[in-house]
Design a protein around this motif. Structure first.
Motif, PDB file in Angstrom:
ATOM      1  N   VAL A  64       0.727  -1.115   0.398  1.00  0.00           N
ATOM      2  CA  VAL A  64      -0.259   0.219   0.508  1.00  0.00           C
ATOM      3  C   VAL A  64       0.691   1.031   0.019  1.00  0.00           C
ATOM      4  O   VAL A  64       1.085   1.698   0.542  1.00  0.00           O
ATOM      5  CB  VAL A  64      -0.809   0.325   0.806  1.00  0.00           C
ATOM      6  CG1 VAL A  64      -1.680   1.297   0.892  1.00  0.00           C
ATOM      7  CG2 VAL A  64      -1.573  -1.303   1.754  1.00  0.00           C
TER       8      VAL A  64
ATOM      9  N   THR B  41       2.590   4.802   0.076  1.00  0.00           N
ATOM     10  CA  THR B  41       2.643   6.226   0.073  1.00  0.00           C
ATOM     11  C   THR B  41       2.153   7.290  -1.241  1.00  0.00           C
ATOM     12  O   THR B  41       2.244   8.618  -1.082  1.00  0.00           O
ATOM     13  CB  THR B  41       3.198   7.317   0.948  1.00  0.00           C
ATOM     14  OG1 THR B  41       4.505   6.901   1.427  1.00  0.00           O
ATOM     15  CG2 THR B  41       2.835   5.843   2.496  1.00  0.00           C
TER      16      THR B  41
ATOM     17  N   HIS C 113     -12.382   1.156  -3.734  1.00  0.00           N
ATOM     18  CA  HIS C 113     -12.007   1.205  -2.185  1.00  0.00           C
ATOM     19  C   HIS C 113     -10.503   0.661  -2.372  1.00  0.00           C
ATOM     20  O   HIS C 113      -9.589   1.251  -1.236  1.00  0.00           O
ATOM     21  CB  HIS C 113     -12.123  -1.083  -1.773  1.00  0.00           C
ATOM     22  CG  HIS C 113     -11.207  -1.214  -0.904  1.00  0.00           C
ATOM     23  ND1 HIS C 113      -9.929  -1.957  -0.654  1.00  0.00           N
ATOM     24  CD2 HIS C 113     -12.084  -1.074   0.171  1.00  0.00           C
ATOM     25  CE1 HIS C 113      -9.620  -2.010   0.353  1.00  0.00           C
ATOM     26  NE2 HIS C 113     -10.870  -1.894   1.498  1.00  0.00           N
ATOM     27  N   ASP C 114      -9.434   0.828  -3.502  1.00  0.00           N
ATOM     28  CA  ASP C 114      -8.286   0.802  -3.370  1.00  0.00           C
ATOM     29  C   ASP C 114      -7.697   2.867  -3.217  1.00  0.00           C
ATOM     30  O   ASP C 114      -6.808   2.694  -3.134  1.00  0.00           O
ATOM     31  CB  ASP C 114      -7.953   0.493  -4.482  1.00  0.00           C
ATOM     32  CG  ASP C 114      -7.649  -1.418  -5.025  1.00  0.00           C
ATOM     33  OD1 ASP C 114      -7.553  -1.952  -3.548  1.00  0.00           O
ATOM     34  OD2 ASP C 114      -7.598  -1.644  -5.541  1.00  0.00           O
TER      35      ASP C 114
ATOM     36  N   THR D 104      -7.284   3.531  -0.145  1.00  0.00           N
ATOM     37  CA  THR D 104      -6.515   3.211   0.720  1.00  0.00           C
ATOM     38  C   THR D 104      -5.494   3.885   0.365  1.00  0.00           C
ATOM     39  O   THR D 104      -4.866   3.716   1.210  1.00  0.00           O
ATOM     40  CB  THR D 104      -6.258   1.606   0.314  1.00  0.00           C
ATOM     41  OG1 THR D 104      -7.360   0.916   0.703  1.00  0.00           O
ATOM     42  CG2 THR D 104      -4.619   0.477   0.508  1.00  0.00           C
ATOM     43  N   TYR D 105      -5.495   4.459  -1.368  1.00  0.00           N
ATOM     44  CA  TYR D 105      -3.942   5.561  -1.277  1.00  0.00           C
ATOM     45  C   TYR D 105      -4.050   6.939  -0.761  1.00  0.00           C
ATOM     46  O   TYR D 105      -3.621   7.619  -0.277  1.00  0.00           O
ATOM     47  CB  TYR D 105      -3.694   5.568  -2.850  1.00  0.00           C
ATOM     48  CG  TYR D 105      -3.853   3.675  -4.090  1.00  0.00           C
ATOM     49  CD1 TYR D 105      -2.482   3.369  -3.556  1.00  0.00           C
ATOM     50  CD2 TYR D 105      -4.814   3.759  -4.623  1.00  0.00           C
ATOM     51  CE1 TYR D 105      -2.049   2.715  -4.656  1.00  0.00           C
ATOM     52  CE2 TYR D 105      -4.020   2.608  -6.136  1.00  0.00           C
ATOM     53  CZ  TYR D 105      -2.553   2.225  -5.588  1.00  0.00           C
ATOM     54  OH  TYR D 105      -2.412   0.968  -6.257  1.00  0.00           O
TER      55      TYR D 105
ATOM     56  N   ALA E   4      -5.520   6.914   2.152  1.00  0.00           N
ATOM     57  CA  ALA E   4      -5.875   6.909   3.476  1.00  0.00           C
ATOM     58  C   ALA E   4      -3.976   7.208   4.228  1.00  0.00           C
ATOM     59  O   ALA E   4      -3.264   7.724   4.487  1.00  0.00           O
ATOM     60  CB  ALA E   4      -6.125   5.562   3.949  1.00  0.00           C
ATOM     61  N   ALA E   5      -3.769   6.292   3.287  1.00  0.00           N
ATOM     62  CA  ALA E   5      -1.849   6.228   2.727  1.00  0.00           C
ATOM     63  C   ALA E   5      -1.098   7.171   2.992  1.00  0.00           C
ATOM     64  O   ALA E   5       0.106   7.718   3.439  1.00  0.00           O
ATOM     65  CB  ALA E   5      -1.264   4.840   2.175  1.00  0.00           C
TER      66      ALA E   5
ATOM     67  N   THR F 293       3.805  -3.248   4.361  1.00  0.00           N
ATOM     68  CA  THR F 293       3.320  -1.860   3.737  1.00  0.00           C
ATOM     69  C   THR F 293       4.432  -0.881   4.199  1.00  0.00           C
ATOM     70  O   THR F 293       4.278  -0.892   5.670  1.00  0.00           O
ATOM     71  CB  THR F 293       2.149  -2.265   3.553  1.00  0.00           C
ATOM     72  OG1 THR F 293       0.966  -1.510   4.017  1.00  0.00           O
ATOM     73  CG2 THR F 293       1.606  -3.572   2.714  1.00  0.00           C
TER      74      THR F 293
ATOM     75  N   TYR G  88       1.788   1.909   4.985  1.00  0.00           N
ATOM     76  CA  TYR G  88       0.957   1.743   5.060  1.00  0.00           C
ATOM     77  C   TYR G  88       0.557   1.167   6.808  1.00  0.00           C
ATOM     78  O   TYR G  88       1.220   2.088   7.531  1.00  0.00           O
ATOM     79  CB  TYR G  88      -0.616   1.782   4.607  1.00  0.00           C
ATOM     80  CG  TYR G  88      -1.888   2.331   5.720  1.00  0.00           C
ATOM     81  CD1 TYR G  88      -1.544   3.325   5.891  1.00  0.00           C
ATOM     82  CD2 TYR G  88      -2.055   1.170   6.217  1.00  0.00           C
ATOM     83  CE1 TYR G  88      -3.418   4.192   6.479  1.00  0.00           C
ATOM     84  CE2 TYR G  88      -3.910   2.065   6.482  1.00  0.00           C
ATOM     85  CZ  TYR G  88      -3.512   3.162   7.392  1.00  0.00           C
ATOM     86  OH  TYR G  88      -4.791   3.835   7.980  1.00  0.00           O
ATOM     87  N   GLN G  89       1.763   0.243   6.669  1.00  0.00           N
ATOM     88  CA  GLN G  89       1.295  -1.045   7.943  1.00  0.00           C
ATOM     89  C   GLN G  89       2.323  -0.074   8.585  1.00  0.00           C
ATOM     90  O   GLN G  89       2.517  -0.039  10.588  1.00  0.00           O
ATOM     91  CB  GLN G  89       1.373  -2.670   7.888  1.00  0.00           C
ATOM     92  CG  GLN G  89       1.713  -3.197   9.124  1.00  0.00           C
ATOM     93  CD  GLN G  89       1.476  -4.559   9.119  1.00  0.00           C
ATOM     94  OE1 GLN G  89       1.172  -5.080   7.864  1.00  0.00           O
ATOM     95  NE2 GLN G  89       1.417  -5.224  10.092  1.00  0.00           N
TER      96      GLN G  89
ATOM     97  N   ILE H 257      -7.752  -4.274   8.673  1.00  0.00           N
ATOM     98  CA  ILE H 257      -7.069  -4.008   6.881  1.00  0.00           C
ATOM     99  C   ILE H 257      -5.812  -5.142   7.155  1.00  0.00           C
ATOM    100  O   ILE H 257      -5.234  -6.200   7.410  1.00  0.00           O
ATOM    101  CB  ILE H 257      -6.252  -2.938   7.649  1.00  0.00           C
ATOM    102  CG1 ILE H 257      -5.030  -3.103   8.927  1.00  0.00           C
ATOM    103  CG2 ILE H 257      -6.956  -2.073   7.607  1.00  0.00           C
ATOM    104  CD1 ILE H 257      -4.623  -1.781   9.005  1.00  0.00           C
TER     105      ILE H 257
END
Length: 268
Positions: free
Chosen positions: A4, A6, A19-20, A23-24, A26-27, A65, A67-68, A258
């Protein structure tokens, strides 16, 4: 898990599902560009690319990732962590992120008075560990991390008496209950510390919702060599693990829905 990023490309954004795209977004919005110590260590894109080139996309998905890494480091900062135990290090991505967060917390590199570096990693693979050490050199965090190679069960037992602010579990899934119980029973997690357990909803785990656990079957699966376990067997042991810690009066847990499930555990 797939990365994921950034910093998605125009092509990534154009092809992204709703959804993707979320996610992008949010990151991207989780990165502060004005930090002296950046949210994403500059070396991470190259570490991921090199891991994919060397081991292929499927194996490289074992790495955390961006993000994680950012999410976990938020909690490292929140609790002011100084010492971290990582069970399962792979090629070093998560340890690099953790070292980055410890720098922000003011933790100095190098061994303490007992000869222990701030991050202790356990991994069974000499090959992955050798590659991780090269990545630590690239990231400038070698003085923050020491990886002990060998059976993580045995090496974790050898660490009893040590206490950590963060315990990150991301190794063989059928041993999760052993790792958890060893840490909790032996007071290896600091009172205000945090345990992070990765992949807790991996593969078929969600399909077990509402189903009873089977201790006898799980015990039999745990005795098998991990590479011989099927996805269904691993999923069953993860479900049993999730139910076990959910009902543990010593701790409080929350699973973030997630990636393939990330569970956070704190002591009560």
């Amino acid at each position: 898990m797939s990365n994921v990023t950034t910093n998605p490309s125009a092509e990534d954004i154009a092809k992204a599902s709703k959804h993707d795209l979320f996610t992008y977004y949010a990151a991207k919005t989780s990165v502060n560009p004005n930090l002296d110590i950046p949210s994403v260590p500059p070396v991470m894109d190259q570490v991921l690319k090199d891991t994919v080139d060397k081991y292929g996309t499927h194996v490289a998905e074992m790495a955390v990732t961006d993000y994680q890494g950012i999410l976990q480091n938020f909690f490292v900062g929140l609790i002011g962590a100084k010492r971290i135990l990582e069970i399962g290090s792979f090629t070093g991505s998560s340890a690099i992120y953790f070292a980055n967060a410890l720098k922000r917390n003011g933790v100095k590199p190098g061994p303490d008075a007992n000869g222990t570096k701030p991050i202790t990693g356990l991994d069974i693979s000499e090959e992955f560990t050798g590659y991780a050490r090269k990545n630590f050199d690239k990231a400038g965090v070698s003085d923050y991390v020491n990886i002990i190679v060998g059976d993580a069960r045995e090496n974790l037992t050898n660490l009893i008496g040590e206490t950590y602010d963060i315990v990150f579990i991301d190794a063989d899934k059928t041993s999760y209950k052993f790792y958890y119980e060893t840490v909790i029973k032996n007071n290896m997690l600091a009172k205000n510390g945090l345990m992070i357990v990765d992949n807790t909803a991996l593969w078929e785990v969600p399909e077990f919702i509402g189903k009873p656990t089977d201790d006898a079957e799980t015990t039999a699966i745990m005795k098998k060599p991990y590479p011989e376990c099927t996805e269904e067997e691993v999923s069953r042991t993860l479900h049993d693990f999730n139910e076990y810690i959910r009902a543990d009066p010593r701790t409080e847990t929350i699973m973030f829905p997630i990636f393939t499930g990330v569970t956070f555990v704190r002591l009560l």
